[in-house]
Design a protein around this motif. Structure first.
Motif, PDB file in Angstrom:
ATOM      1  N   UNK A 152       0.864  -1.151  -0.015  1.00  0.00           N
ATOM      2  CA  UNK A 152       0.130   0.106  -0.102  1.00  0.00           C
ATOM      3  C   UNK A 152       0.957   1.102   0.193  1.00  0.00           C
ATOM      4  N   UNK A 153       0.133   2.135  -0.440  1.00  0.00           N
ATOM      5  CA  UNK A 153       0.848   3.578  -0.347  1.00  0.00           C
ATOM      6  C   UNK A 153       0.004   4.585   0.428  1.00  0.00           C
ATOM      7  N   UNK A 154       0.831   5.105   1.532  1.00  0.00           N
ATOM      8  CA  UNK A 154       0.079   5.996   2.617  1.00  0.00           C
ATOM      9  C   UNK A 154       0.509   7.300   2.453  1.00  0.00           C
ATOM     10  N   UNK A 155      -0.407   8.117   2.132  1.00  0.00           N
ATOM     11  CA  UNK A 155      -0.152   9.735   2.055  1.00  0.00           C
ATOM     12  C   UNK A 155       0.064  10.289   3.491  1.00  0.00           C
ATOM     13  N   UNK A 156       1.199  10.364   3.928  1.00  0.00           N
ATOM     14  CA  UNK A 156       1.231  10.753   5.404  1.00  0.00           C
ATOM     15  C   UNK A 156       1.238  12.541   5.246  1.00  0.00           C
ATOM     16  N   UNK A 157       1.398  12.961   4.120  1.00  0.00           N
ATOM     17  CA  UNK A 157       1.238  14.433   4.166  1.00  0.00           C
ATOM     18  C   UNK A 157       1.122  14.912   2.652  1.00  0.00           C
ATOM     19  N   UNK A 158       0.215  15.950   2.428  1.00  0.00           N
ATOM     20  CA  UNK A 158       0.039  16.324   0.958  1.00  0.00           C
ATOM     21  C   UNK A 158      -0.031  17.733   0.705  1.00  0.00           C
ATOM     22  N   UNK A 159       0.699  18.745   1.609  1.00  0.00           N
ATOM     23  CA  UNK A 159       0.717  19.968   1.838  1.00  0.00           C
ATOM     24  C   UNK A 159       2.166  20.462   1.477  1.00  0.00           C
TER      25      UNK A 159
ATOM     26  N   UNK B 130      -4.954  13.464  -0.338  1.00  0.00           N
ATOM     27  CA  UNK B 130      -5.312  13.851   1.078  1.00  0.00           C
ATOM     28  C   UNK B 130      -4.293  13.106   2.005  1.00  0.00           C
ATOM     29  N   UNK B 131      -4.128  13.674   3.233  1.00  0.00           N
ATOM     30  CA  UNK B 131      -3.398  13.221   4.207  1.00  0.00           C
ATOM     31  C   UNK B 131      -4.043  11.940   4.673  1.00  0.00           C
ATOM     32  N   UNK B 132      -3.557  10.937   4.948  1.00  0.00           N
ATOM     33  CA  UNK B 132      -4.284   9.652   5.362  1.00  0.00           C
ATOM     34  C   UNK B 132      -4.737   8.653   4.527  1.00  0.00           C
ATOM     35  N   UNK B 133      -4.905   9.117   3.112  1.00  0.00           N
ATOM     36  CA  UNK B 133      -5.061   8.292   2.137  1.00  0.00           C
ATOM     37  C   UNK B 133      -4.113   7.140   2.110  1.00  0.00           C
ATOM     38  N   UNK B 134      -4.897   5.911   1.786  1.00  0.00           N
ATOM     39  CA  UNK B 134      -4.024   4.669   1.713  1.00  0.00           C
ATOM     40  C   UNK B 134      -4.700   3.828   0.627  1.00  0.00           C
ATOM     41  N   UNK B 135      -3.708   3.533  -0.533  1.00  0.00           N
ATOM     42  CA  UNK B 135      -3.793   3.173  -1.665  1.00  0.00           C
ATOM     43  C   UNK B 135      -3.274   1.616  -1.551  1.00  0.00           C
ATOM     44  N   UNK B 136      -4.157   0.848  -1.712  1.00  0.00           N
ATOM     45  CA  UNK B 136      -3.438  -0.742  -1.792  1.00  0.00           C
ATOM     46  C   UNK B 136      -3.170  -0.821  -3.226  1.00  0.00           C
ATOM     47  N   UNK B 137      -1.949  -1.624  -3.357  1.00  0.00           N
ATOM     48  CA  UNK B 137      -1.367  -1.621  -4.691  1.00  0.00           C
ATOM     49  C   UNK B 137      -0.249  -3.005  -4.823  1.00  0.00           C
ATOM     50  N   UNK B 138      -0.148  -3.641  -5.549  1.00  0.00           N
ATOM     51  CA  UNK B 138       0.496  -4.609  -6.074  1.00  0.00           C
ATOM     52  C   UNK B 138       1.910  -4.038  -6.351  1.00  0.00           C
ATOM     53  N   UNK B 139       3.180  -4.408  -5.816  1.00  0.00           N
ATOM     54  CA  UNK B 139       4.367  -3.826  -6.137  1.00  0.00           C
ATOM     55  C   UNK B 139       5.313  -4.879  -6.617  1.00  0.00           C
TER      56      UNK B 139
ATOM     57  N   UNK C 186       2.923  10.967  12.546  1.00  0.00           N
ATOM     58  CA  UNK C 186       3.066   9.509  13.279  1.00  0.00           C
ATOM     59  C   UNK C 186       1.707   9.361  14.110  1.00  0.00           C
ATOM     60  N   UNK C 187       1.499  10.482  14.982  1.00  0.00           N
ATOM     61  CA  UNK C 187       0.370  10.416  15.850  1.00  0.00           C
ATOM     62  C   UNK C 187      -0.802  10.167  15.215  1.00  0.00           C
ATOM     63  N   UNK C 188      -1.130  10.692  14.066  1.00  0.00           N
ATOM     64  CA  UNK C 188      -2.312  10.431  13.108  1.00  0.00           C
ATOM     65  C   UNK C 188      -2.567   9.299  12.399  1.00  0.00           C
ATOM     66  N   UNK C 189      -1.512   8.997  11.398  1.00  0.00           N
ATOM     67  CA  UNK C 189      -1.517   8.222  10.771  1.00  0.00           C
ATOM     68  C   UNK C 189      -1.139   6.792  10.873  1.00  0.00           C
ATOM     69  N   UNK C 190       0.184   6.641  11.628  1.00  0.00           N
ATOM     70  CA  UNK C 190       0.911   5.520  11.918  1.00  0.00           C
ATOM     71  C   UNK C 190      -0.124   4.603  12.866  1.00  0.00           C
ATOM     72  N   UNK C 191      -0.607   5.429  13.779  1.00  0.00           N
ATOM     73  CA  UNK C 191      -1.670   4.676  14.521  1.00  0.00           C
ATOM     74  C   UNK C 191      -3.003   4.286  14.006  1.00  0.00           C
ATOM     75  N   UNK C 192      -3.489   4.940  13.179  1.00  0.00           N
ATOM     76  CA  UNK C 192      -4.550   4.799  12.267  1.00  0.00           C
ATOM     77  C   UNK C 192      -4.278   3.409  11.326  1.00  0.00           C
ATOM     78  N   UNK C 193      -3.389   3.347  10.647  1.00  0.00           N
ATOM     79  CA  UNK C 193      -3.044   2.305   9.837  1.00  0.00           C
ATOM     80  C   UNK C 193      -2.128   1.271  10.234  1.00  0.00           C
ATOM     81  N   UNK C 194      -1.728   1.565  11.764  1.00  0.00           N
ATOM     82  CA  UNK C 194      -1.151   0.063  12.323  1.00  0.00           C
ATOM     83  C   UNK C 194       0.376  -0.051  11.763  1.00  0.00           C
ATOM     84  N   UNK C 195       0.933   1.080  11.596  1.00  0.00           N
ATOM     85  CA  UNK C 195       2.401   1.271  10.967  1.00  0.00           C
ATOM     86  C   UNK C 195       3.200   0.861  12.370  1.00  0.00           C
ATOM     87  N   UNK C 196       3.980  -0.064  12.426  1.00  0.00           N
ATOM     88  CA  UNK C 196       4.553  -0.431  13.637  1.00  0.00           C
ATOM     89  C   UNK C 196       5.994   0.235  13.911  1.00  0.00           C
ATOM     90  N   UNK C 197       6.616   0.408  12.703  1.00  0.00           N
ATOM     91  CA  UNK C 197       8.377   1.018  12.644  1.00  0.00           C
ATOM     92  C   UNK C 197       8.467   1.593  11.443  1.00  0.00           C
TER      93      UNK C 197
END
Length: 323
Positions: free
Chosen positions: A20-27, A314-323, A95-106
């Protein structure tokens, strides 16, 4: 529910084989809301900035941190590696917003586009996502950057670059990083946490080369966050004309109506996308001139007309994708 939010809510978080691609910031560098709009409000006040202040970020796509992308790379047997592109001024907030929402451990590795503040000033906070050790006896996180960025960081963050303590110098807990120099050349790919990444040099003002990156075998992705002009060889490498059509392009767009000497703005971005002909594209780097919902309505019509699905990310957007 618009298509962007549908991707976030319905993305398959449980499939161990999906990257997946996770947009942590878009500004932009100053982020959104723009502080000046709040402390010196116009008449009428800036709708985007006041909405950004009053509505929680997870429900407000107009709230934008510094541009940054996290690649959640699914390897064999469901093993995931997390590759972070850029670590700007707003990294802790992300990190506080999107790592926690998308369960990113490291964070398993870091890739830097360049050495401007909105790409590197969060590097000190990398220690917050590393194992705790008051004596710094942990495995350092690999960080990939070009020589110009390395030279700049030696001045900005000498304590993060220094390999050995000087005589009598106390140990202080800081982020542990393993600095790896990469080339400004698409012919010199590198591997970060198992994912092959190709540097894409572009102009970021006529006196400065910045890096974008291409990656992915099953789906070909290009990420270009800071650009004022394509270098001809780079454009040919990622364009449909060069038989290298992108499945997904993520591209810079700073202002909606004006021009800028170091960034693409909306008109140049749209022209570039028409030239490159990716199968799909998202825009990042926006100022408060962009209203997410209103401008994505315009892009729906543009997409139908040009045959290229295009949206503001937008911030927090997660796009599943095969890489």
């Amino acid at each position: 529910m618009d298509a962007v939010n549908e991707i976030i809510e319905n993305g398959n978080h449980d499939d161990p084989d999906t990257s997946a691609l996770i947009f942590l910031g878009t500004g932009c560098s100053s982020a959104v809301p723009n502080a000046l709009c709040l402390i010196q409000p116009s008449d009428p006040p800036c709708k985007v900035c006041f909405q950004s202040l009053s509505t929680p970020p997870e429900r407000n796509p107009n709230h934008r941190c510094n541009t940054s992308l996290l690649i959640d790379y699914s390897q064999s047997a469901g093993e995931h590696k997390y590759i972070l592109i850029d670590v700007g001024k707003t990294f802790r907030e992300q990190v506080l917003r999107w790592f926690t929402l998308h369960k990113i451990p490291q964070v398993d590795s870091i890739v830097l586009t360049h050495e401007h503040a909105d790409a590197i000033l969060g590097l000190d906070d990398i220690r917050a996502v590393q194992p705790f050790s008051p004596m710094n006896d942990i495995k350092p996180t690999p960080i990939y950057l070009n020589q110009h960025t390395m030279d700049s960081l030696k001045v900005k963050f000498p304590y993060l670059v220094q390999k050995k303590l000087k005589a009598g110098q106390e140990v202080r807990r800081v982020a542990q990083l393993d600095w790896q120099i990469i080339e400004n050349d698409f012919k010199c790919p590198f591997v970060a946490s198992g994912l092959e990444i190709v540097p894409l040099p572009v102009m970021h003002g006529e006196d400065y080369i910045c890096l974008g990156f291409a990656f992915g075998k099953k789906n070909r992705v290009a990420y270009i966050s800071d650009i004022s002009r394509f270098i001809e060889e780079t454009e040919l490498y990622i364009t449909k004309r060069g038989d290298q059509q992108l499945d997904l392009l993520i591209l810079d767009t700073l202002y909606k109506n004006n021009s800028h000497n170091t960034h693409f703005c909306f008109p140049q971005t749209l022209e570039a996308i028409k030239r490159l002909q990716p199968k799909r594209a998202y825009l990042v780097g926006m100022t408060h001139e962009f209203d997410h919902h209103k401008d994505n309505e315009f892009l729906k019509d543009w997409s139908k007309r040009e045959g290229i699905p295009l949206q503001l990310a937008h911030d927090g957007l997660r796009i599943p994708i095969q890489l």
